[in-house]
Motif scaffolding. Sequence first.
Motif, short mmCIF file in Angstrom:
data_model
loop_
_atom_site.label_atom_id
_atom_site.label_comp_id
_atom_site.label_asym_id
_atom_site.label_seq_id
_atom_site.Cartn_x
_atom_site.Cartn_y
_atom_site.Cartn_z
N ALA A 76 0.83 -1.21 0.00
CA ALA A 76 0.00 0.00 0.00
C ALA A 76 0.86 1.26 0.00
CB ALA A 76 -0.92 -0.01 1.22
N ALA A 77 0.71 2.06 -1.05
CA ALA A 77 1.44 3.32 -1.16
C ALA A 77 0.53 4.50 -0.83
CB ALA A 77 2.00 3.48 -2.56
N VAL A 78 -0.78 4.32 -1.05
CA VAL A 78 -1.77 5.38 -0.82
C VAL A 78 -2.97 4.74 -0.13
CG1 VAL A 78 -3.24 7.11 -1.90
CG2 VAL A 78 -1.04 6.52 -2.95
N VAL A 79 -3.42 5.35 0.98
CA VAL A 79 -4.58 4.85 1.71
C VAL A 79 -5.55 6.01 1.89
CG1 VAL A 79 -5.44 3.80 3.84
CG2 VAL A 79 -3.20 3.13 2.93
N ILE A 111 2.97 11.06 4.74
CA ILE A 111 2.43 12.40 4.63
C ILE A 111 0.92 12.23 4.56
CG2 ILE A 111 2.34 14.53 3.30
CD1 ILE A 111 5.14 13.80 2.22
N VAL A 112 0.22 12.92 5.44
CA VAL A 112 -1.23 12.78 5.51
C VAL A 112 -1.87 14.08 5.04
CG1 VAL A 112 -3.20 12.35 7.01
CG2 VAL A 112 -1.05 11.12 7.39
N TYR A 113 -2.73 13.96 4.05
CA TYR A 113 -3.48 15.09 3.52
C TYR A 113 -4.94 14.91 3.93
CZ TYR A 113 0.60 15.79 0.53
OH TYR A 113 1.87 16.01 0.07
N THR A 114 -5.55 15.97 4.45
CA THR A 114 -6.95 15.94 4.85
C THR A 114 -7.66 17.09 4.16
OG1 THR A 114 -6.31 15.07 7.02
CG2 THR A 114 -8.55 15.93 6.81
N THR A 115 -8.84 16.81 3.59
CA THR A 115 -9.58 17.88 2.95
C THR A 115 -9.94 18.93 4.00
OG1 THR A 115 -11.65 16.66 3.24
CG2 THR A 115 -10.56 16.48 1.09
N PHE A 116 -9.99 20.17 3.54
CA PHE A 116 -10.36 21.29 4.41
C PHE A 116 -11.52 22.00 3.73
CE2 PHE A 116 -9.84 25.59 6.20
CZ PHE A 116 -9.90 25.26 7.54
N VAL A 124 -6.01 11.22 3.13
CA VAL A 124 -5.18 10.42 2.23
C VAL A 124 -3.78 10.34 2.84
CG1 VAL A 124 -4.20 10.22 -0.08
CG2 VAL A 124 -6.49 11.21 0.22
N ALA A 125 -3.34 9.12 3.14
CA ALA A 125 -1.99 8.91 3.68
C ALA A 125 -1.12 8.35 2.57
CB ALA A 125 -2.04 7.96 4.86
#
Length: 176
Positions: A76-79, A111-116, A124-125
């Motif tokens: 898993a590269a993207v979760v 790196i974790v991206y979260t919608t704002f 998305v991790a």
Amino acid sequence: MHSSRRLPRALGAIALAVGLVAALEGCADAVTLTPAPAANSAACAAVQVRLPTTVESKLAIRATNAQSTAVWGTPAAVVLHCGVPVPTVSDLPCFTLGSVDWIRDARKDSIVYTTFGRSPAVQVALDPTAATSDVLQDIGDAVSTLPKDGHACLDPSDVATPSAPATPSASATPAG
């Protein structure tokens, strides 16, 4: 006459058993995840059906066992999790990509991206050794279907800075 009826039933039962085994084998390869608190929302379902089968032109989507989740890449590269708590205020970097605002949180191994500004929120991790933030562009159309909640990333120039405290005038005399 009974024996002629038993053969089709027996063949049907065997076909059903083979199909069931094949279906269960497919589930055995599913990535085990835990759904987010609001994963059962209709908005997450709308995102789920729009997700691309490949991101970064090389990472294929995989089956998961949890609602409103997705994984790309082996390993898993993207979760992705839809339905995570909605951030309202953050001191983390915030940026806009396409029509979606994202908060970036660099952690030890990801790196974790979260919608704002979207509710429910998507997180998305990424494994930075296997994927880049280009993934956000790839999933942007799906995520942009989430309802906006009125929050947005602000440019530092958009934020009012507090006025400097008034300095005493030179003509002021101490009481005394």
